[in-house]
Design a protein around this motif. Structure first.
Motif, mmCIF file in Angstrom:
data_model
loop_
_atom_site.group_PDB
_atom_site.id
_atom_site.type_symbol
_atom_site.label_atom_id
_atom_site.label_comp_id
_atom_site.label_asym_id
_atom_site.label_seq_id
_atom_site.Cartn_x
_atom_site.Cartn_y
_atom_site.Cartn_z
ATOM 1 N N THR A 33 24.420 34.649 56.601
ATOM 2 C CA THR A 33 25.446 34.496 57.631
ATOM 3 C C THR A 33 25.158 35.345 58.866
ATOM 4 O O THR A 33 25.442 34.918 59.979
ATOM 5 C CB THR A 33 26.835 34.847 57.080
ATOM 6 N N LEU A 36 22.583 33.422 60.948
ATOM 7 C CA LEU A 36 23.173 32.269 61.636
ATOM 8 C C LEU A 36 24.124 32.714 62.752
ATOM 9 O O LEU A 36 24.138 32.122 63.837
ATOM 10 C CB LEU A 36 23.892 31.374 60.638
ATOM 11 N N LEU A 37 24.888 33.759 62.501
ATOM 12 C CA LEU A 37 25.774 34.295 63.520
ATOM 13 C C LEU A 37 24.981 34.801 64.719
ATOM 14 O O LEU A 37 25.367 34.579 65.867
ATOM 15 C CB LEU A 37 26.632 35.419 62.933
ATOM 16 N N ASN A 38 23.847 35.435 64.464
ATOM 17 C CA ASN A 38 23.039 35.944 65.561
ATOM 18 C C ASN A 38 22.440 34.807 66.384
ATOM 19 O O ASN A 38 22.347 34.915 67.606
ATOM 20 C CB ASN A 38 21.940 36.867 65.044
ATOM 21 N N ILE A 39 22.046 33.729 65.748
ATOM 22 C CA ILE A 39 21.533 32.578 66.502
ATOM 23 C C ILE A 39 22.616 32.037 67.426
ATOM 24 O O ILE A 39 22.366 31.774 68.609
ATOM 25 C CB ILE A 39 21.020 31.476 65.549
ATOM 26 N N VAL A 40 23.828 31.877 66.895
ATOM 27 C CA VAL A 40 24.933 31.371 67.711
ATOM 28 C C VAL A 40 25.246 32.323 68.853
ATOM 29 O O VAL A 40 25.406 31.912 70.009
ATOM 30 C CB VAL A 40 26.177 31.122 66.830
ATOM 31 N N LEU A 41 25.326 33.610 68.562
ATOM 32 C CA LEU A 41 25.623 34.589 69.610
ATOM 33 C C LEU A 41 24.528 34.641 70.668
ATOM 34 O O LEU A 41 24.807 34.809 71.856
ATOM 35 C CB LEU A 41 25.819 35.983 68.994
ATOM 36 N N LEU A 43 22.547 32.143 71.576
ATOM 37 C CA LEU A 43 22.596 30.930 72.397
ATOM 38 C C LEU A 43 23.825 30.892 73.304
ATOM 39 O O LEU A 43 23.738 30.504 74.464
ATOM 40 C CB LEU A 43 22.572 29.694 71.491
ATOM 41 N N ILE A 44 24.964 31.306 72.776
ATOM 42 C CA ILE A 44 26.202 31.263 73.562
ATOM 43 C C ILE A 44 26.295 32.436 74.533
ATOM 44 O O ILE A 44 26.770 32.286 75.641
ATOM 45 C CB ILE A 44 27.426 31.250 72.623
#
Length: 59
Positions: A33, A36-41, A43-44
């Motif tokens: 998690t 995955l959270l770091n990828i989202v952060l 990109l956003i």
């Protein structure tokens, strides 16, 4: 007893956290998690939020 390998690994992860935050988190925690959270952060958040998150996870 020497702590050189630990220091070297931490330094490598900090450098990776600045250049490629998801890779640094993956090296520290694996596929989960936080990764995955770091990828989202990353990109956003236009990279900076991903760097901050990666440094918090690593250190």
């Amino acid at each position: 007893m020497s702590t050189a390998p630990t220091t070297t690994n931490t330094l490598l992860k900090v450098i990776l956290a600045v250049l490629l935050p998801p890779l640094a988190v993956f090296m520290d925690r694996g596929m989960g998690t936080q990764f995955l959270l770091n990828i989202v952060l990353t990109l956003i958040g236009f990279w900076v939020i991903g760097i901050i998150h990666a440094l918090i996870v690593i250190l």
